[in-house]
Design a protein around this motif. Structure first.
Motif, short mmCIF file in Angstrom:
data_model
loop_
_atom_site.label_atom_id
_atom_site.label_comp_id
_atom_site.label_asym_id
_atom_site.label_seq_id
_atom_site.Cartn_x
_atom_site.Cartn_y
_atom_site.Cartn_z
N PHE A 67 0.84 -1.21 0.00
CA PHE A 67 0.00 0.00 0.00
C PHE A 67 0.87 1.26 0.00
O PHE A 67 0.60 2.20 -0.74
CB PHE A 67 -0.95 0.00 1.19
CG PHE A 67 -2.11 -0.95 1.04
CD1 PHE A 67 -2.99 -0.85 -0.03
CD2 PHE A 67 -2.32 -1.95 1.98
CE1 PHE A 67 -4.06 -1.72 -0.17
CE2 PHE A 67 -3.39 -2.83 1.85
CZ PHE A 67 -4.25 -2.72 0.78
N ARG A 68 1.92 1.26 0.81
CA ARG A 68 2.79 2.44 0.89
C ARG A 68 3.47 2.72 -0.43
O ARG A 68 3.66 3.87 -0.83
CB ARG A 68 3.84 2.23 1.99
CG ARG A 68 4.75 3.44 2.19
CD ARG A 68 5.66 3.30 3.39
NE ARG A 68 6.55 2.16 3.35
CZ ARG A 68 7.69 2.11 2.64
NH1 ARG A 68 8.05 3.12 1.88
NH2 ARG A 68 8.45 1.02 2.69
N LEU A 69 3.82 1.66 -1.16
CA LEU A 69 4.49 1.82 -2.46
C LEU A 69 3.53 2.06 -3.61
O LEU A 69 3.96 2.26 -4.74
CB LEU A 69 5.37 0.60 -2.74
CG LEU A 69 6.55 0.40 -1.79
CD1 LEU A 69 7.27 -0.91 -2.10
CD2 LEU A 69 7.51 1.58 -1.85
N GLY A 70 2.23 2.00 -3.37
CA GLY A 70 1.25 2.32 -4.41
C GLY A 70 0.80 1.16 -5.26
O GLY A 70 0.31 1.37 -6.39
N ARG A 125 -4.56 -3.09 -4.87
CA ARG A 125 -4.87 -4.39 -4.25
C ARG A 125 -5.09 -5.50 -5.28
O ARG A 125 -4.65 -6.62 -5.08
CB ARG A 125 -6.11 -4.24 -3.36
CG ARG A 125 -6.42 -5.48 -2.56
CD ARG A 125 -7.50 -5.19 -1.52
NE ARG A 125 -7.50 -6.07 -0.41
CZ ARG A 125 -6.58 -6.20 0.53
NH1 ARG A 125 -5.49 -5.49 0.46
NH2 ARG A 125 -6.71 -7.04 1.53
N ASP A 126 -5.74 -5.18 -6.40
CA ASP A 126 -6.01 -6.23 -7.39
C ASP A 126 -4.76 -6.64 -8.18
O ASP A 126 -4.81 -7.58 -8.96
CB ASP A 126 -7.14 -5.83 -8.33
CG ASP A 126 -6.82 -4.62 -9.19
OD1 ASP A 126 -6.19 -3.66 -8.68
OD2 ASP A 126 -7.18 -4.62 -10.37
N LEU A 127 -3.64 -5.96 -7.95
CA LEU A 127 -2.38 -6.33 -8.60
C LEU A 127 -1.41 -7.02 -7.63
O LEU A 127 -0.28 -7.32 -7.99
CB LEU A 127 -1.70 -5.11 -9.21
CG LEU A 127 -2.45 -4.40 -10.34
CD1 LEU A 127 -1.63 -3.24 -10.89
CD2 LEU A 127 -2.83 -5.37 -11.45
N THR A 160 4.48 3.67 -11.75
CA THR A 160 4.97 3.27 -10.44
C THR A 160 5.78 1.99 -10.53
O THR A 160 6.78 1.83 -9.84
CB THR A 160 3.78 3.08 -9.47
OG1 THR A 160 3.06 4.32 -9.41
CG2 THR A 160 4.24 2.69 -8.08
N GLY A 161 5.33 1.05 -11.37
CA GLY A 161 6.06 -0.20 -11.47
C GLY A 161 5.36 -1.24 -12.31
O GLY A 161 4.41 -0.94 -13.04
N LEU A 162 5.83 -2.47 -12.18
CA LEU A 162 5.30 -3.62 -12.91
C LEU A 162 4.70 -4.62 -11.94
O LEU A 162 5.21 -4.78 -10.83
CB LEU A 162 6.40 -4.32 -13.71
CG LEU A 162 7.09 -3.54 -14.80
CD1 LEU A 162 8.19 -4.39 -15.43
CD2 LEU A 162 6.09 -3.10 -15.87
N SER A 163 3.67 -5.32 -12.40
CA SER A 163 3.06 -6.37 -11.59
C SER A 163 2.69 -7.56 -12.46
O SER A 163 2.21 -7.40 -13.58
CB SER A 163 1.80 -5.87 -10.89
OG SER A 163 1.14 -6.93 -10.23
N VAL A 164 2.90 -8.74 -11.89
CA VAL A 164 2.30 -9.97 -12.38
C VAL A 164 1.34 -10.39 -11.26
O VAL A 164 1.77 -10.96 -10.26
CB VAL A 164 3.34 -11.07 -12.67
CG1 VAL A 164 2.64 -12.40 -12.97
CG2 VAL A 164 4.22 -10.67 -13.84
N ARG A 190 -3.12 2.08 -16.21
CA ARG A 190 -2.48 0.78 -16.39
C ARG A 190 -2.39 0.45 -17.87
O ARG A 190 -3.22 0.86 -18.65
CB ARG A 190 -3.30 -0.33 -15.74
CG ARG A 190 -3.50 -0.16 -14.28
CD ARG A 190 -4.42 -1.23 -13.77
NE ARG A 190 -4.68 -1.00 -12.36
CZ ARG A 190 -5.33 -1.83 -11.59
NH1 ARG A 190 -5.81 -2.95 -12.10
NH2 ARG A 190 -5.53 -1.56 -10.33
N SER A 191 -1.38 -0.35 -18.18
CA SER A 191 -1.27 -0.87 -19.55
C SER A 191 -0.53 -2.19 -19.49
O SER A 191 0.19 -2.48 -18.53
CB SER A 191 -0.55 0.12 -20.46
OG SER A 191 0.78 0.33 -20.03
#
Length: 115
Positions: free
Chosen positions: A28-31, A34-36, A69-73, A103-104
């Motif tokens: 949460f702190r890093l942004g 939740r769904d990621l 902000t970053g990448l997520s799987v 998002r993309s």
């Protein structure tokens, strides 16, 4: 799976430091939306790396430096780096670039290979 992902990153030349922490407050702190969420969270070059992101896409992120902000799987797809399970068919999954601008899909993979 986290140890296997760390080994994947180290094998790709990333120096990795592992810190155990209460991970959801960190996300949460890093942004990280939740769904990621996935099982582990990392930071590199000012970006967040959430879950089983392949090292090749982290390297691409650091070269291209997209706004975000970053990448997520999200989740834990079978066959993604660290989630290789003998006898299980690898899944196809998206690597999501996320941030305040939205998002993309940054890349699509099937197991450990770009799809």
């Amino acid at each position: 799976c986290c140890d296997a992902w760390v080994a994947h990153l180290r094998g790709a030349g990333f120096p990795v430091t592992v810190t155990m922490a209460a991970v959801n407050p960190l996300k949460f702190r890093l942004g990280v939306p939740r769904d990621l969420f996935s099982c582990h969270t990392g930071q590199v070059g000012g970006y967040v790396v959430e879950g089983h992101v392949p090292a090749a896409e982290i390297k691409r992120l650091l070269v291209e430096k997209p706004a975000g902000t970053g990448l997520s799987v999200p989740g834990m797809p079978a066959g993604s780096p660290g989630m290789e399970v003998e006898g299980m068919e690898p899944e196809t999954y998206d690597i999501v670039l996320f941030g305040p601008g939205g998002r993309s899909t940054f890349a699509r993979y099937r197991g450990g290979e770009a799809a």
